[in-house]
Write a protein that holds these residues in place. Structure first.
Motif, mmCIF file in Angstrom:
data_model
loop_
_atom_site.group_PDB
_atom_site.id
_atom_site.type_symbol
_atom_site.label_atom_id
_atom_site.label_comp_id
_atom_site.label_asym_id
_atom_site.label_seq_id
_atom_site.Cartn_x
_atom_site.Cartn_y
_atom_site.Cartn_z
ATOM 1 N N MET B 81 41.335 25.469 5.041
ATOM 2 C CA MET B 81 41.782 26.858 5.218
ATOM 3 C C MET B 81 42.894 26.976 6.267
ATOM 4 O O MET B 81 43.669 27.909 6.253
ATOM 5 C CB MET B 81 40.602 27.770 5.556
ATOM 6 N N PHE B 101 37.317 27.706 0.016
ATOM 7 C CA PHE B 101 37.814 28.796 -0.819
ATOM 8 C C PHE B 101 36.882 29.144 -1.980
ATOM 9 O O PHE B 101 37.286 29.726 -2.974
ATOM 10 C CB PHE B 101 39.219 28.446 -1.337
ATOM 11 N N ALA B 123 42.105 32.942 0.260
ATOM 12 C CA ALA B 123 40.741 32.983 -0.290
ATOM 13 C C ALA B 123 40.673 33.949 -1.466
ATOM 14 O O ALA B 123 39.977 33.717 -2.449
ATOM 15 C CB ALA B 123 39.745 33.389 0.799
ATOM 16 N N ALA B 126 42.551 32.189 -4.536
ATOM 17 C CA ALA B 126 42.078 30.903 -5.054
ATOM 18 C C ALA B 126 41.292 31.089 -6.351
ATOM 19 O O ALA B 126 40.547 32.053 -6.507
ATOM 20 C CB ALA B 126 41.187 30.224 -4.006
#
Lengths: 345, 345, 345, 345
Positions: B81, B101, B123, B126
């Protein structure tokens, strides 16, 4: 495309042949026989092959086998020697993974396998298929005797020492260990999970069928009859053989050039990997792969050379070496179908 | 040729990625990073790769990673991340094998992973890469969250029941079992051979990080928030997950069409194999392969559907599914590099 | 001194009985029978017993058995029910480790065991020997049906919930896992080390012989016919059973008193150990010992009670429980001969 | 009642001591120390001991240890040699399971253990506690060095050959294999289940710390400095050592009397079992027991004697032998607390 037949495909060697052939771009499975499972789809017995093979096991039928370019025998000893003459007559080439054609002295064969040899003519003509030793003879060979699993690990480990006459060949020791798949897939109490798991033992310590085969190969390499003690052991794992080999150097000074000698001997071999001096090859480093990895060791000032050598008994010790032999016999790249790395962990 | 980078390649997921990529005809390894092993050749750490990769581990360097077409993260949670935004900005595509994610609800993520999420923007973008559910979205995806191992086995097993609203989605039970490689390759007393061998236990029975991921996926399939109990167990073997799933049919009569429904749902899936009703899939039937095999069961007149589902946690549960995702993202045949059968025995 | 006979002593249950009896101060082995091994010293088959027993296996001979105070049957089903009436008539007491006398409904017995029951009279009189439930009846019992391995782990885990009517007894789930010794010591391909090792699978998922036994025991505890789903699995280890049990509380508030309830229920039981809430009992913690260890779990706000329960299938699941029953029957201290801790690691 | 203390009780040797002492009628545990786990109940770390010991680990405190009659050291090397002098001064007797007092030549000790020896005085006085060799000296001994695991299996196997000067003592070979518990319970990547399982390898092939200990013991038995090559291997199981030993007979005719010689040598030994010629002792036949089982083998007309010798590395190779030594030191029956048969399967 090589049309391939397999006789006796229900054992571990058989399923391993199928696993290797499934990714071989130049081999096509024509038939696979099994008396006990005739009619059963291969993938019913071996679900890992679902989607890879549509074929069912069939009754052994020489006429069908004679349509093949190459037949693998993955049978107990005593079967191939009876069927080979007919296949030879039909011009079919054979790689026999059983022990039928491994020994040149048929009296020795008869003693260890408990029956007279029924195909002495072809026993004389068979090529003992350790490619690292007889590659040139394999090209034209019609019948190849695929080496045993222990003999493969032991011979490859000792060869450079014996070929160069560096050690006392009368006192060789091979302490070898195998996973349980080496015993095959026959029902037996002794090979139950509850018997093999979490335990270790020697077996055949007073004499194992691979002893004469090892002795034959090492004697040929040494140019003289060797004296070798061979003790196999059963390891609570499925795949893999490790052989720890002991030999006494005539000249302690030779220790300095051993590593280079081994590397040189196997430099062009696609399936023999000499690791740095003092490494400890693990069986898992060759699991599922056709490699033999080995390393040399010395303890303090001793004149004893220690070689540790590992193979996957079902691959370089059986099905993989058989396909390697097939590749050489048919003029294909030797590593075809055998490129994938070992599975670790 | 896809230029591939791997971040965090020293764990079991990393070496498995290498094993798969070694035979992938369209992927070329550009770099593999590891802080702890920088400078060490990959094949020193993993001797099975000797002869397959010449590369050494390198310090993570975003500039080098930005030269890649695709970067795999095989890191603990919390790493991807932080690095993903920069890679995204450089137009590099990413398949993240860690958990960073996977969850859409970042409060839930923060609770289970013990830290705030640092890339909420990505996030949200994804794609949760279970190809059997989101194949079409994968084509253009820049960032794919590779599913967890348990969630893969559990979701694939439950999907047809939930998508068709056949069961009481408030009382699902997933009793799952994994080999030890699922715990990774960090030194720990609890994962020593002497602790794991010859023993079996549940763990995380009061809550495991894969629970919210399973709940998210199943709820999406069901179109409503599901109630699911998930208990993982540790099996004294290295690879493999088996999930035994329990659900109550609304209508017992639906039992008659379940098998057909499952076969239909997965007919075109190259990596999902629905076995005949009442079969017992074994983890070894998928060892080293990217398949999920499953079967349905019923006990007498019960309304409980039992599904048994197996995968190799390192392949379909990690590296194999990651390569499958890569194949779809780059428009390659989905099975490329993943054709070899499982290794049995 | 109790004069003990064993019928069918060559299997894993037999050798385990011998291991336990070897250190029992009040039991003396009078005879041990085996048709297949008659004449062979016990310690030839089981070298761990060298120096402990001089006896050889003998042909089954009712006259000799009638000299015993107690006879253990460690036979396949169908043997004990034919020999028991004669032993009963002679006043010999019997603990039957097979399934012959476990079920009270003989139609159910006949259906699951594939033959009519031949001793309905004694089937009615036999005491189902789970000492934690029927201790008082054991004192005078002449015939005790030793519970099955899975039923022991499952019943002990569920009992407090059912006896107190805290859960929905129509939707119980028992997901159970066993080591390979549970399958006995008969030669079979499916139980070879190469088949069981490094793999995990469910079996009997559509119905296993222990299902009716579990249902009978739980129904008796609940005071009503329960609905239970039971799926056994095969673990690549030799000894041990783990059962993960799922039940829905009628009243979520009862969660608060469950731990105390379990501890209270088993406070005086020498062989049941309730671990702290949320513990994860491992099978190795009872390996070789007669204990059942268990723990309770809850996931978030769920109303599902999870119980994990472990035993050694050969001890509390067979030979150990048989000796425990013998101790109670003969008025000996219940733990006599069963004091040694489990072997860990 | 012997008041016993244990220093360093958290490892596998420590828990095994507790398992043995739990059933020893004349030993009472007074204290067990561990820096890392001080304050934790023993049974929290080892649930198999729940109900057997109420004690918690405590900080090492010499004053408390000095209240004991006997202290066992189950520590890494380097600890006992620092604490022993004080205990000796207080009249406490010690059995040291570590390597601190095993070697008589302290230069050799310093070389192999990488530190100077800090208690040379007591190193000279310590009795090397192989009861089969030094029983009479043990009676009055204040300090006993408990032999290493490999050295126990190797020495017992070679002793009769060397004591009778039957073999060429300059070319002894000991190929030994151990389960993973021999490596202890420290967190390490190399001993993870995923690394050790399903694989086999040699380790320490260029020199292992047990080599000088083996050489010392064998030289003493032979009455001359022996030449011995020792290669240890790691077996994917938890407990057990097998040693396969090779030696060349001076006189081949001596083969005829070897079996009798071995049986005679060990006739009165309660813990050494010479099996019939050609038997294959399995490690499981001694699992959990204090026995060493061995057998002799010969291949055809060879002059090489093969001895296979098995022990449980944690029992006869550590904790069991320590208690055996304690029994002799305190004039108790030598087998007290060590009577239970091995656990098989």
């Amino acid at each position: 495309m090589i049309k391939v037949g397999i006789v006796g495909g229900t054992g571990y060697t058989g399923v391993e042949l199928l696993r290797v052939l499934a990714v071989h771009p130049q081999a096509q499975l024509h038939c696979i026989t099994s008396r006990s499972e005739a009619g059963i789809p291969v993938s019913d017995l071996y679900p890992n092959l679902r989607g890879h093979f549509d074929l069912a096991f069939s009754e052994p039928d020489v006429a069908v086998l004679c349509q093949c370019d190459l037949v693998f025998f993955a049978t107990p000893h005593g079967v191939a020697m009876r069927m080979v003459p007919e296949l030879m007559a039909a011009g079919v080439r054979v790689v026999d993974l059983s022990a039928d054609f491994r020994l040149k002295n048929l009296d020795v064969w008869a003693k260890w396998y408990g029956m007279p040899h029924e195909s002495p003519e072809w026993a004389g003509k068979a090529v003992y298929g350790l490619p690292e030793v007889v590659r040139s003879e394999l090209h034209g060979a019609q019948l190849v005797a695929n080496p045993g699993c222990y003999p493969t690990a032991v011979q490859l480990g000792f060869l450079p020492l014996l070929e160069n006459k560096l050690v006392d060949s009368s006192r060789l020791i091979a302490d070898a260990k195998s996973g349980s798949s080496g015993a095959g897939r026959q029902a037996s109490v002794g090979m139950l999970h509850g018997e093999v798991g979490e335990s270790f033992k020697a077996y055949g310590a007073s004499g194992h069928r691979h002893l004469p085969e090892i002795r034959q190969g090492l004697s040929q390499a040494a140019g003289t009859a060797v004296g070798v003690t061979f003790v196999p052991h059963l390891v609570p794992m499925i795949r893999g053989i490790e052989a720890t080999l002991y030999a006494e150097l005539h000249n302690v000074g030779d220790f300095d050039r051993l590593q280079e000698l081994y590397e040189e001997r196997y430099r062009d071999e696609p399936f023999v990997d000499v690791m740095p001096f003092g490494s400890h090859p693990e069986t898992r480093s060759v699991r599922g792969a056709n490699h033999c990895r080995m390393a040399l060791h010395r303890q303090e000032n001793s004149n004893v050379v220690i070689v540790t050598s590992v193979i996957d008994n079902l691959v370089k010790g059986a099905a993989g070496q058989a396909v390697q032999n097939m590749n050489v016999m048919f003029g294909l790249p030797e590593i075809m179908g055998l490129e994938a790395p070992a599975m670790l962990p």
